[in-house]
Motif scaffolding. Structure first.
Motif, mmCIF file in Angstrom:
data_model
loop_
_atom_site.group_PDB
_atom_site.id
_atom_site.type_symbol
_atom_site.label_atom_id
_atom_site.label_comp_id
_atom_site.label_asym_id
_atom_site.label_seq_id
_atom_site.Cartn_x
_atom_site.Cartn_y
_atom_site.Cartn_z
ATOM 1 N N GLY A 165 0.717 -1.178 0.115
ATOM 2 C CA GLY A 165 0.044 0.188 -0.105
ATOM 3 C C GLY A 165 0.858 1.169 0.015
ATOM 4 N N ALA A 171 -0.307 5.040 -1.269
ATOM 5 C CA ALA A 171 -0.314 6.113 -0.287
ATOM 6 C C ALA A 171 0.886 7.282 -0.804
ATOM 7 N N THR A 200 -1.573 2.107 6.331
ATOM 8 C CA THR A 200 -1.838 1.078 5.002
ATOM 9 C C THR A 200 -2.314 -0.371 5.309
#
Length: 347
Positions: free
Chosen positions: A221, A225, A247
Motif C-alpha cells: 500500500g 499512499a 496502509t
C-alpha cells in the motif's frame, strides 16, 4: 504531401528545438528517449515544439547525444560531470528525471532538481522519493528560477491524475480523493479472486511487465499512499513529508477476502483516501466494491481516481497504461506542457 494525420508535413524549424537532459536510463528512461528519438518530427508537427534529447546521465557516466542519432552504447560514455556543466553545455531547457524512487537516489534527485529549477531549467520527474521529502524546497527553487516542475509520471503514469489535481478540478470544490492508483495491486487482487495464489498472481504481473522486480511497495500500500500524498499536495497545498499514512497490505489474508468478495459479486480493491476535512492523513484500505462503483469497474492493471467535488459532483479519471511506456508517455506529456509555446484563443 499530406501526412498520416491529414496535415501538410513541413520540416521542423530548428528554432523550435528544446534541449532535454535525461537523468536515469532504466526501462522508463529508455522508453522516453526512444520516443523523442523516433517521433521527434511528428511531435514537432503536432505540438509546435521538438524536445531534443541532448544528454543522458546515470550514476557514474553520461553521454551527449547527437541530433538524429541513437544513444551510444554505454561503453563509450564519458565520466559523469557536474550537472550545471551538462546543462550549460547542452543549453538545456528541461531536466527529465527517470531515477528509481529509492532512498539511494533521493538525495541525488532532490539536488539535481533544485539546481536545475534555480537556473530556470524546467523539471519533469517520474521519481517520487524526493517529492515526498523536498516538496517545499523544490517549490521554492522553482519560484526562485521562474521555472516549472511537473510530476505526472510520479502520480499515475499515463493517467492524467496530476493534471486534474493541479488545474482540472480547480474551483470545483474538490474535498476528497478516493483512488486505486496502483495498477499492480488491482491486477493482483483480481487474480487472487479467481483462485491464484499470491505468488502466482505476482509472477504473472511481473511477466506482463506490470509489477516491479520488487513489488513490496505495490503490495504494502506504500505506492498508493505516496501517489495520494502527492495528489493531496497539488489539491490542498499539503506538505507530503508531514502526512500521516496508514496502509493495509495485499497479502495471504487479502487472498481469502478477494475470493469471498467475488462470491458475493463484489471486487476487492486497495483504496487510497484523503480528505481536505481531515488534513495530513492518507489511508490505504482493502475495500469491497460493488457494481456501479468506478473502482469496481477497473480491469487488469487499470487505475482510477475519484475527485469528490461537493458542488460539481464526483469526477473520475480511469484507465491508463501501467508500464514503463505509460510512465514515459506521462513524462512526454509533461515535457510538452513545460516546453510548448502558449497559444492564444483555443490553444
Amino acid at each position: 504531401m499530406p501526412s498520416s494525420h491529414g496535415r501538410t508535413s513541413a520540416p521542423p524549424d530548428p528554432a523550435d528545438d528544446r534541449a532535454v537532459v535525461l537523468s536515469g536510463f532504466g526501462p522508463v528512461g529508455r522508453a522516453y528517449a526512444e520516443r523523442l528519438l523516433t517521433r521527434g518530427d511528428e511531435i514537432a508537427r503536432d505540438h509546435g515544439v521538438r524536445p531534443r534529447l541532448a544528454a543522458v546521465r546515470v550514476g557514474s557516466a553520461q553521454v551527449l547525444v547527437r541530433d538524429g542519432e541513437p544513444v551510444p552504447p554505454r561503453a563509450v560514455w564519458d565520466p559523469l560531470t557536474a550537472l550545471e556543466h551538462t546543462l550549460e553545455q547542452t543549453g538545456a531547457h528541461a531536466l527529465v528525471q527517470a531515477l528509481p524512487s529509492s532512498p539511494q537516489a533521493q538525495r541525488q534527485a532532490a539536488e539535481e532538481a533544485a539546481l536545475a529549477l534555480r537556473r530556470g531549467v524546467h523539471v519533469v520527474t517520474a521519481t517520487k522519493s524526493h517529492l515526498l521529502s523536498h516538496w517545499r524546497e523544490l517549490g521554492d527553487a522553482a519560484r526562485a528560477g521562474g521555472s516549472l516542475i511537473r510530476i505526472s509520471g510520479a502520480t499515475g503514469a499515463a493517467l492524467p491524475t496530476a493534471d486534474l489535481a493541479r488545474t482540472g478540478v480547480r474551483g470545483l470544490g474538490c474535498r476528497s480523493i478516493r483512488a486505486c492508483p496502483n495498477g499492480t495491486a488491482t491486477f493482483v487482487l483480481d487474480r487472487l479472486a479467481v483462485g491464484d495464489s499470491l505468488d502466482e498472481a505476482v509472477l504473472e504481473a511481473q511477466r506482463r511487465g506490470i509489477a516491479e522486480a520488487d513489488p513490496s511497495a505495490d503490495l504494502s500500500g506504500g505506492d498508493a499512499a505516496t501517489k495520494a500524498r502527492l495528489l493531496a499536495a497539488l489539491l490542498w497545498g499539503w506538505d507530503p513529508s508531514a502526512v500521516r499514512v496508514s496502509t493495509e497490505a495485499v497479502d495471504a489474508r487479502a487472498a481469502r477476502e478477494a475470493v469471498a468478495a467475488a462470491a458475493r459479486g463484489q471486487r476487492l480493491r486497495a483504496v487510497a483516501t484523503a480528505s481536505a476535512d481531515r488534513p495530513l492523513v492518507v489511508e490505504v484500505r482493502l475495500e469491497r466494491t460493488v457494481p456501479g462503483d468506478p473502482l469496481y469497474a477497473l480491469t487488469g492493471p487499470e487505475k482510477a481516481v475519484v475527485y469528490g467535488c461537493s458542488d460539481a459532483g464526483d469526477i473520475t479519471v480511469s484507465g491508463g497504461r501501467s508500464s514503463p511506456l505509460g510512465a514515459a508517455l506521462a513524462m512526454l506529456r509533461d515535457t510538452l506542457d513545460v516546453l510548448a509555446p502558449r497559444r492564444l484563443g483555443f490553444g
